[in-house]
Motif scaffolding. Structure first.
Motif, PDB file in Angstrom:
ATOM      1  N   SER A1270       0.843  -1.195   0.000  1.00  0.00           N
ATOM      2  CA  SER A1270       0.000   0.000   0.000  1.00  0.00           C
ATOM      3  C   SER A1270       0.878   1.245   0.000  1.00  0.00           C
ATOM      4  O   SER A1270       1.968   1.263   0.571  1.00  0.00           O
ATOM      5  CB  SER A1270      -0.925   0.010   1.223  1.00  0.00           C
ATOM      6  N   THR A1272       0.475   5.362   0.895  1.00  0.00           N
ATOM      7  CA  THR A1272      -0.377   6.310   1.607  1.00  0.00           C
ATOM      8  C   THR A1272       0.248   7.690   1.507  1.00  0.00           C
ATOM      9  O   THR A1272       1.468   7.850   1.669  1.00  0.00           O
ATOM     10  CB  THR A1272      -0.526   5.909   3.091  1.00  0.00           C
ATOM     11  N   THR A1286      -4.615   7.263  -0.996  1.00  0.00           N
ATOM     12  CA  THR A1286      -3.805   6.070  -1.153  1.00  0.00           C
ATOM     13  C   THR A1286      -3.517   5.838  -2.618  1.00  0.00           C
ATOM     14  O   THR A1286      -4.104   6.471  -3.506  1.00  0.00           O
ATOM     15  CB  THR A1286      -4.530   4.845  -0.570  1.00  0.00           C
TER      16      THR A1286
END
Length: 1879
Positions: A1270, A1272, A1286
């Protein structure tokens, strides 16, 4: 009688073991510490008929008598003695723990077991619990220690452990060696904590007190300790002979000291390194004062050569340094740069001005070698089970303390603890302990320890030792593979393969099909072939080895099939009213899924289509026919059964009541009555169809939870308003009938819309539905359909023919157990009840072996049986010698089921005398665990028809062995006593005691038993060689070989032996005596005389691939070793090297050790190992396998980095042949390095400055393994981080705010954030503001500073100021800052900021300009002078401030535009204006004033601060006028010390920083803050006030410490913690806020060495330690007591000297007597008379005695000639065993007058005749010396007694040359004068 008693004893024990009876097995007595618990080991037995009554209802009651219950297991917390039942009564285990025992609990206790169907008091055995305030003293075994130096000693310390939750902790005060602790079980099943100390006895241990301390912990947290000790008595080899001499020496040493040196015997040193010699010495007390600062230490290689002088260390032959202090008799020395030529013995010389001594008693041998010593691994091998905590200790000598060896582990598997320890001889050893938990990943891993020794020239040398971890683990990674892998048609063949890794290897594979909650057995083996079907398509396998089992995940086979099991469900399911909506659902199982659903009505033989779809909604009617559905997919179609909907109509019963009597409440009550009346009494027989309803029933529906009728009657009901509850006309009761109340005739009728029934379809559901673990919670749910609804649910357990209530309620939660029987539920309503079917919970539990195991032995076989229970059903396996035993000719194994989850296995062993069955095991296992039972079969000799060898067989056999041993010992003692009896009895005729040959036979029996035992323990003939060796063609093979022979043949293995290797019994391929002409040439590498047969065979070829055996052939020994053969496999390709581990998947930063291993069969040409990627340190070694074959290893050690990810690491082994050619082979792996995101960056597009409100794209990039999971995004708003979104790409709109961004990339291992990226956004000026200084109201005509601020990019170019005059803007100035003068005419103003993109203006601001106020106060002007005016003005100042205050102030009326002109300022106080009007004056006040208030101090940082850090102090106060001065003070008690001045003060924090405050002052006054304190944290420090005070019977030591946080103090002795106890009293008291004082008081200090006493202080910041130098603990004694002690010592010395003198005299006398005997025997001759020659022997006598006749009173003649008895005349030589005569001799005295004749008569089994005795005794001047001679074989012992005078002659005779086992003789010696003979 022994045999008879044995039979009776066995019979009694067998009867007890085979028949059940009421009994309890508990100890007789348990001793408990007050305040602790006691765990009672308890089990009981009942008669067989009552075993089934012992169930879950049982409870255990402990009673102090038959009436008083002190503990009840069903209510343990409210019992008189609280506790807990630890055992399971259903298994007849009554183990119980009683808590917090007190002295009043010291009683006898008995057990009562009480169940629903069984109650019994076990009175056969009572337990006596003794509760004491003192813990039991531990026991040392042996209790005394007297051993020789070099003996291996094991001391065992045992302490009872009555409380298993708080067992005693055992510690040794002198940790001399290895300590092994364990919790063991006594015969009565009570526990005992043991600690075994193992060490090798040394002279340094002599006199050392070795004590064991047991610390018992109570349940309240307190503890109590008790110790036991012994004094080590270590003897040297000469100790026995010098015992008497040593007594005097030891006494002298105790009084006078001893001159000796204490140094090691040997130290090994690495060449080029230093050696630190631990050295201390002692001198005689009178010379101690002479050991002063003038002393120097000289080390000498002999008495004359000095190699080191401490006064000239650099110019010595060997340079070095004296490390010790000679004044303290410490001579420790370091010698530098040792060389091999320094390998010598060294002695110490201490030379002072007044003392000089060479310490010759002890020499040090220094051995200097070129190779460092190999480190030692403890243990040397590692074979453990997975999950075991492993501690490996690596030890390496550290002779050079300045350069100790560095120990490293090649496989860093866990925690490493390094330490430098001290040996007994005070040399040092570097240790490193590697602690880890064994895992299957460690299996086969080589764990090596490397010691790197650094030399003083900077170079280093390393040496390693290693072991290979053998980790046993149960199957892991069990998986199922399916072939073919995709979807398969129904009824096709599918192959399932089960794979698993395990050590030992998987023993069995089992296959199961998961049918819902059931597991159906399918087969065994790692491969299973099945036929695919639409059911049972989920499979799993179970792999099992000796350590456990593992099941794979469930594997689903996708089977394709046409629709099956097509069904129709109708909702609602029961009878439904006419014209009601009904939902029908068609369900079917199919793969692929059903494509079409079609609905049909079956009208006779026709099928009418009525709809399509999975769900069909219709409206019921009386004409609706039966229905069915069809399901269809691509493979086919399926049809459901025909279903019918039950359509019902309404019925009513007219029931009439007068309306006038009904009210609402009455109606409700009557409706209740009518409900049950209709249900139970009127019922269906009164129901009839309503006559006026032509074709349909009444419609009804549900409204608001009530039922409303909509028939014509009900409509009429609704139209009436005759009731108080109008317009509602319906009342619903208990979901019962619908009541409609019409107005006709003021009566009402009751309508029933449904029929009633008792519960139907009662079922039980279990959650979880599948097998459940034992003791888990299971939820039972009872379901039933009924009308009215079910009122009660009741649960029952079906115990055979009985039904036991379990509980009530719709849902029941129970605890699953293996004894959970079948159960059912019963549902009940007012109509009736119904029971569900009986259900059973499938409870899974690990196997358990029942206590009914045992063995029955007959004459020719042994039958052992083992019973086990478990679920899943366990498997039983027998083991012998650690190997599985299967059915064979020798072992017959049969099995039979006990019950659903039980199994019984019987093994029958034939020819049992030929096998040792002491290792026979029964092993039970299932998927949840395993259980093992060892069978104690110690003796396999049959004892009659049948002998039971059950659980108590070991005790029976041990008892028999003990009895046999006692008998033999007593017999031996009896024989010895008989022999010694002759010593104390005078040889008179009437009381002589002699030993017969029959009696001596018993002693020979003992010797014979020893000989037989020795024979049984002899060695055996066997060879030790590998089973298989693989060899490269053209290379050699070195066969590791050793052999052993029986002890009787060891002497025959000599230099004549040769080794023959044979390919079979006839063909010799190698002869060590002729190696070059052998079929396979080679060389014998070993020494056969040492039973080493290592052999190298050269130039091996493929045709040499055979089995070989060894033959050893000597002159006196020849043997073919057929028990072991070696298989040599010769191949053309070399073996592939092995990488450990075979795969590399690690996290970044992990220390990686890759081991490359290649077999090295040819030691002269081992393989060369190379790494293609040299990533780090490489360590190569040639290691040895367990079969002694060699393997070349290379260990590559490096730290994993992300740069290594994806790199191929390969190891190449190059094998060289003997012809010079070579061949290589490689193995490799790809590094998979996991690492968290790295190089995280943000890129901006477009990259340059961007206009405001334009679009910007942000991209986040990062590298990671595994990949980034991920992204962010955050915006950095000052100290805040605001989440933005994100994804690796973010689109935003640029603005002037929030222009700093960063991203965070994250994967499973961690996260990384990028640097902050700034977007340059261009915009016109914004947020333009004006600030005014001073900010508050300002007096008129005061200077004011105006500042214009604005945010802009590019920066503001121009600032312009304007005054807002109404609607106009007047320019008043330009610039960022504008200074103006305040006046009442100043209007509002603003500023304007401008850059190239635009302009922005501020809001309009106003300056608050204030004027003066006044209070008229009148005084005659003529009375006022300037000084008076000032004084009065001061008074008026306070007067106005405090009394007149603001309510008297008002604006001056006559001042139109300005204040007064004349101003007087006093102390920055009010302004006084003095006009001349009316000669009075007025006082004007422009503001109020006050002294400083609310003075406070703030400290930054605010929390605790480290010592010596900078602290900022800020003083704040409110005052008017403003504070002029700030002053800081330190409050030192009553004194105040100035620290500094100023608003802010920076100081350096220290532990001495006292309390402080600040003072704020203005012209009005001053104010002080409260006193503040800085919390300064610092590490502990032990104050110099520590010390010890010694008295006669105790030692008091105190230790004081300070620290913040407050430190803790702990005392240590011998490296162990010392707590408060009887020997050590410890008290503590606070010194101050951060200080502590601890005092330890030691009683009996003379019994302990306190040189290691430590005081240790610690807090969270550090620690400090202080050693107490307590060298001499001899207490001061009084002069009187000292004189008494001197007297005792003097007496002891005199006694010792007397004993020494006596010993010396005895030695001298013995030597002189020996000489005299030899001389006398040479001079003696015997003249026999006929009477003497014919004396008859007496069979009752067995002795040798000598009558020696004393010579004249004037002297004794000295015989000189030797005389020996003639063999012909010796006893036993003649046929009648008559006495023989010895030869005689005579010699004249030197004076020549008299000659003494001697006569020696040998007699056997004879007694001297009385007449001879009378003649002998009648001789004048004669005396007798009796000597007994008892001969056993060739051994003789002489006993001398009854000497009449000191001048008697002693004679000694050699044993008679006869081959008798035992014979006792006597000799009669007569001395006569020649003159007597002549007569």
């Amino acid at each position: 009688m022994d045999a008879a008693l044995t039979v009776l004893l066995i019979g009694c024990l067998l009867q007890t073991a085979l028949c059940g009876q009421f009994k309890t097995i508990i100890p007789q007595t348990i001793k408990v510490l007050s305040g602790s618990c006691v765990t009672i080991p308890c089990s009981f037995d009942v008669e067989d008929q009552y075993i089934s009554h012992i169930d879950g209802t049982c409870r255990a009651l402990w009673k102090s008598d038959e009436q008083t219950v002190v503990f009840d297991s069903s209510n343990p917390q409210s019992s008189a003695i609280q506790g807990e039942l630890k055992g399971d009564l259903t298994r007849r285990d009554c183990n119980t723990t009683l808590n917090n025992m007190r002295p009043e609990h010291s009683k006898e206790y008995l057990l009562r077991v009480q169940c629903d169907q069984f109650k019994y008091n076990f009175l056969d055995q009572k337990l006596h619990i003794s509760v004491t305030d003192d813990p039991p003293t531990p026991t040392l075994t042996p209790s005394t220690l007297k051993v020789e130096e070099g003996t291996s000693v094991s001391l065992k310390c045992s302490a009872p452990a009555p409380c298993l939750s708080h067992p005693p902790a055992l510690t040794w005060t002198s940790s001399l060696g290895h300590i092994q602790e364990s919790l063991q079980e006594n015969l009565d099943r009570t526990k005992v904590q043991t600690s075994v100390l193992t060490f090798t006895a040394s002279r340094l241990h002599h006199g050392k007190i070795i004590s064991c301390t047991a610390v018992y912990s109570r349940q309240d947290g307190s503890s109590q300790s008790v110790s036991t000790s012994l004094t080590a008595d270590v003897l040297s080899e000469m100790a026995a002979a010098l015992t008497v001499l040593l007594i005097g020496c030891l006494l002298q040493t105790a009084l006078c000291g001893w001159t000796e040196v204490f140094i090691p015997q040997t130290i090994k040193v690495l060449s080029g390194s230093c050696v630190t010699i631990p050295c201390s010495f002692d001198v005689v007390d009178e010379f101690i004062s002479r050991i002063d600062g003038t002393c120097r230490a000289l080390w000498k290689s002999d008495k004359h050569t000095i190699v080191f002088d401490s006064s000239y260390p650099q110019s010595s032959a060997i340079q070095g340094e004296l490390k010790g202090d000679l004044t303290r008799r410490d001579c420790s020395t370091t010698l530098n740069n040792m060389r091999p030529e320094h390998s010598k013995e060294y002695l110490l010389r201490v030379q002072c001005d007044q003392f000089r001594n060479n310490f010759l008693d002890q020499k040090l041998h220094i051995s200097v070698t070129d190779d460092p010593p190999t480190p030692t691994l403890t243990p040397s091998t590692l074979k453990v089970e997975e999950g075991t905590s492993v501690s490996l200790k690596c030890s390496a000598p550290a002779p050079c303390l300045s350069h100790p060896p560095a120990l490293t582990w090649t496989s860093s598997l866990g925690h490493i603890q390094d330490s430098l320890q001290e040996n007994l001889d005070r040399t040092k050893v570097q240790t490193s302990v590697l602690t880890f938990t064994a895992s299957r990943l460690h299996h086969g891993k080589i764990i090596s320890c490397t010691a790197v020794y650094s030399k003083q020239d900077g170079s280093s040398q390393s040496v390693s030792t290693s072991l290979t971890a053998d980790v046993l683990y149960s199957p892991k990674n069990t998986t199922v593979s399916v072939s073919p892998s995709g979807p398969v048609p129904e009824n096709s063949r599918v192959t399932l393969t089960c794979s698993s890794t395990a050590n030992p290897a998987v023993r069995s594979y089992t296959w199961y099909r998961a049918d819902g909650g059931q597991e159906v057995f399918m087969g065994t083996g790692n491969v299973l072939d099945i036929t695919a079907s639409e059911v049972g398509a989920s499979f799993f396998c179970k792999a099992e080895n000796d350590l456990g089992a593992e099941r794979s995940d469930t594997r689903q086979i996708e089977v394709q099939y046409s629709p099956k099991h097509t069904t129709v469900s109708v909702s609602p399911s029961g009878p439904v009213p006419e014209d009601t909506g009904v939902t029908m659902t068609c369900s079917s199982s199919a793969n692929p899924a059903v494509k079409n659903y079609t609905w049909y009505r079956a009208d006779g033989g026709q099928e009418t289509f009525i709809g399509a779809g999975h769900v069909l909604n219709i409206k019921t009617s009386t004409v609706n026919g039966p229905f069915f559905c069809k399901a269809e997919n691509v493979l086919g179609a399926g049809q459901s059964n025909i279903s019918q909907i039950d359509v019902q109509c309404m019925y009513f019963i007219p029931v009439y009541f007068p309306y006038t009597l009904i009210r609402l409440t009455v109606f409700r009550a009557l409706s209740h009555i009518l409900h049950y009346l209709v249900l139970y009494y009127l019922d269906i027989q009164f129901l009839f169809k309503m006559a006026n309803s032509g074709n349909t029933c009444f419609d009804f529906e549900t409204q608001g939870g009530l039922s409303a009728c909509h028939s014509p009657v009900s409509q009429h009901c609704l139209s009436q308003s005759l009731f108080w509850f109008s317009p509602i006309s319906v009342y619903q009761f208990r979901n019962g009938p619908c009541f409609c109340i019409p107005g006709r005739k003021k009566l009402f009728s009751c309508f029933i819309t449904y029929s009633s029934d008792s519960p139907k379809h009662t079922t039980v559901s279990v959650s979880p539905s599948g097998p459940v673990p034992e003791n888990s919670i299971v939820t039972l749910t009872c379901s039933s359909t009924a009308n009215p609804a079910v009122k009660n649910y009741t649960w029952y357990r079906a115990d055979g023919g009985q039904e036991t209530v379990m509980g009530t309620g719709h849902v029941l939660n129970i605890k699953a157990s293996r004894d959970s029987g079948p159960f059912f539920c019963e549902a009940e309503n007012p109509i009736g009840s119904e029971r569900s079917n009986i259900s059973q919970i499938d409870v899974h539990f690990a196997p358990q072996i029942l206590s009914s195991y045992g063995c029955i032995q007959t004459a020719d076989q042994l039958n052992c049986f083992c019973e086990t229970v478990g679920n899943p059903p366990p498997a039983l396996q027998w083991y012998l010698d650690g190997l599985p035993v299967n059915h064979s000719d020798r072992f017959a194994i049969s099995s039979e089921p006990l019950n659903v989850s039980g199994l019984r296995s019987i093994i029958t062993v034939s020819q049992l005398q030929q096998r040792d069955l002491s290792t026979l095991l029964c092993h039970s296992s299932n998927s949840l665990g395993s259980a093992t039972q060892r069978f104690l079969v110690y003796s396999l000799e049959p004892h009659g028809p049948e002998l039971y060898l059950g659980p108590y067989s070991g005790l029976l056999l041990l008892a028999g062995a003990a009895v046999s041993l006692c008998v033999n010992v007593l017999l031996t003692i009896y024989v010895v006593l008989l022999c010694k009896a002759r010593k104390s009895v005078k040889p008179k005729e009437e009381d002589r005691t002699y030993m017969s040959l029959d009696q001596m036979a018993a002693a020979l029996t003992v010797l014979l038993i020893g000989c037989l035992l020795q024979t049984a323990l002899c060695g055996r003939t066997e060879v030790f060689i590998p089973q298989t060796i693989k060899v490269l063609s053209g290379s050699c093979v070195t066969i590791p070989c050793s052999f052993d022979v029986e002890d009787q043949y060891i002497s025959r293995i000599d230099g004549t032996c040769r080794a023959l290797w044979k390919s079979d019994k006839q063909t010799v391929v190698f002869d060590s005596s002729n190696p070059q002409s052998s079929a396979i040439q080679g060389e014998l590498k070993g020494d056969l005389t040492r039973r080493d047969c290592n052999t190298t065979l050269n130039n091996m070829r493929p045709e040499h691939s055979k089995e070989y055996l060894l033959r050893v052939q000597c002159d006196q020994f020849k043997n073919n070793f057929l028990d072991q053969k070696l298989h040599i496999s010769v191949t053309d390709d070399p073996p592939t090297p092995t990488l450990s581990p075979s795969t590399l998947k690690v996290e970044e930063g992990t220390s990686v050790s890759l081991k490359c291993s290649a077999p090295a069969p040819c030691l002269s040409h081992p393989p060369a190992l190379t790494w293609t990627s040299s990533l780090g340190h490489i360590q190569e070694s040639l290691q040895e396998n367990q079969d002694r074959t060699k393997v070349q290893t290379s260990v590559l050690t490096f730290t994993a980095s992300r740069l290594h990810h994806g790199k191929i690491i390969s190891c190449t082994a190059v094998y060289s042949r003997e012809d010079g050619s070579s061949q290589s082979v490689s193995t490799s792996l790809t590094a998979d390095v996991s690492y968290s995101p790295k190089n995280t960056t943000v890129s901006v597009s477009p990259s340059g400055p961007v206009p405001e409100n334009s679009r910007v794209t942000l991209t986040c990039s990062s590298t990671a393994n595994p990949a980034v999971r991920s992204y962010t995004w955050y915006r950095a708003d000052g100290g805040q981080e605001v989440f933005m979104g994100t994804g690796n790409v973010l689109d935003i709109t640029a603005s002037e705010v929030g222009a700093s961004f960063f991203c965070k990339a994250e994967n499973d291992l961690g996260a990384e954030r990028s640097d902050t990226r700034q977007i340059e956004v261009q915009y016109s000026p914004k947020h333009t503001t004006v600030s005014v200084s001073p900010s508050g109201p300002v007096p008129e005509d005061t200077g004011v500073t105006l500042t214009c601020s604005s945010s802009a990019n590019p920066a503001v170019k121009n600032y312009t100021w304007y005054r807002a005059d109404g609607g106009q803007e007047t320019f008043i100035g330009a610039g960022h800052v504008l200074n103006i003068k305040a006046s009442t005419v100043n209007g509002p103003f603003f500023c304007k900021a401008e850059n190239v993109l635009g302009a922005g203006r501020s809001n309009i601001s106003q300056i608050d300009v204030q004027c003066m106020y006044f209070i008229p106060v009148y005084f005659p002007y003529t009375l006022i002078r300037l000084t008076v005016f000032r004084a009065l003005s001061h008074i008026l100042h306070y007067l106005v401030l405090y009394y007149l205050d603001i309510q008297f102030l008002f604006k001056m009326a006559n001042s139109g535009n300005t204040c007064c002109n004349y101003i007087y300022q006093f102390r920055n106080g009010p302004c006084f204006c003095i006009p001349g009007r009316k000669k009075l004056f007025s006082c004007f006040i422009t503001y109020s004033s006050d002294s400083p208030k609310h003075t406070t101090v703030s400290v930054s940082p605010s929390g605790p601060v480290p010592e010596n850090s900078i602290v900022t102090l800020t003083c704040s106060s409110t005052a008017n006028p403003a504070v002029k001065n700030y002053t800081w003070y330190r409050a030192d008690g009553d004194q105040e010390t100035v620290m500094g001045t100023g608003h802010v003060l920076n100081i350096n924090s220290s532990r001495d920083s006292g309390p402080f405050f600040c003072e704020a002052e203005n012209p009005i006054g001053s104010g002080r803050s409260n006193i503040s304190q800085i919390d300064v944290h610092f590490a502990p420090q032990i104050l110099s006030s520590y010390g010890c005070i010694q008295t006669a019977d105790q030692l008091n030591c105190s230790c004081e410490t300070v620290g913040n946080p407050s430190p803790a103090l702990q005392w240590y002795l011998d490296g162990l913690r010392v707590n408060h106890s009887d020997r050590f009293a410890i008290s503590s008291e606070p010194l101050n806020v951060s200080g502590l004082r601890s005092i330890i008081t030691v009683s009996q200090p003379q019994q302990r060495d306190f040189s290691t006493l430590l005081c240790h202080s610690s807090n969270s910041l550090g620690s400090a330690t202080q050693r107490f130098c307590v060298y001499n603990l001899q207490p001061q004694i009084s002069a009187k007591h000292q004189d008494f002690m001197v007297l005792l010592v003097f007496i002891a010395i005199i006694v010792a000297l007397f004993l020494v003198i006596c010993g010396l005299l005895l030695v001298i006398r013995a030597q002189r007597t020996h000489q005299v005997v030899h001389k006398s025997t040479g001079a003696m001759s015997q003249v026999l008379t006929s009477g003497e020659a014919n004396e008859e022997p007496n069979a009752e006598e067995e002795a040798i005695y000598i009558n020696a006749n004393k010579a004249r009173q004037g002297g004794v003649a000295e015989p000189a000639a030797n005389s020996k008895p003639n063999s012909a005349n010796l006893p036993g030589a003649g046929p009648n065993n008559a006495e023989g005569a010895a030869e005689g001799s005579e010699k004249k005295k030197e004076e020549g007058s008299d000659v003494i004749y001697s006569t020696v008569n040998w007699k056997t089994k004879s007694k001297k005749k009385k007449e001879e005795d009378s003649v002998d005794k009648g001789q004048p001047g004669n005396s007798y010396l009796e000597e007994e001679r008892c001969a056993v074989g060739a051994m003789s012992r002489n006993f001398v007694s009854d000497a009449l005078e000191m001048g008697n002659l002693y004679d000694e005779f050699e044993p008679r040359p006869e081959n008798k086992a035992m014979e006792c003789e006597y000799a009669q010696v007569k001395f006569k004068r020649k003159s007597v003979l002549r007569k």
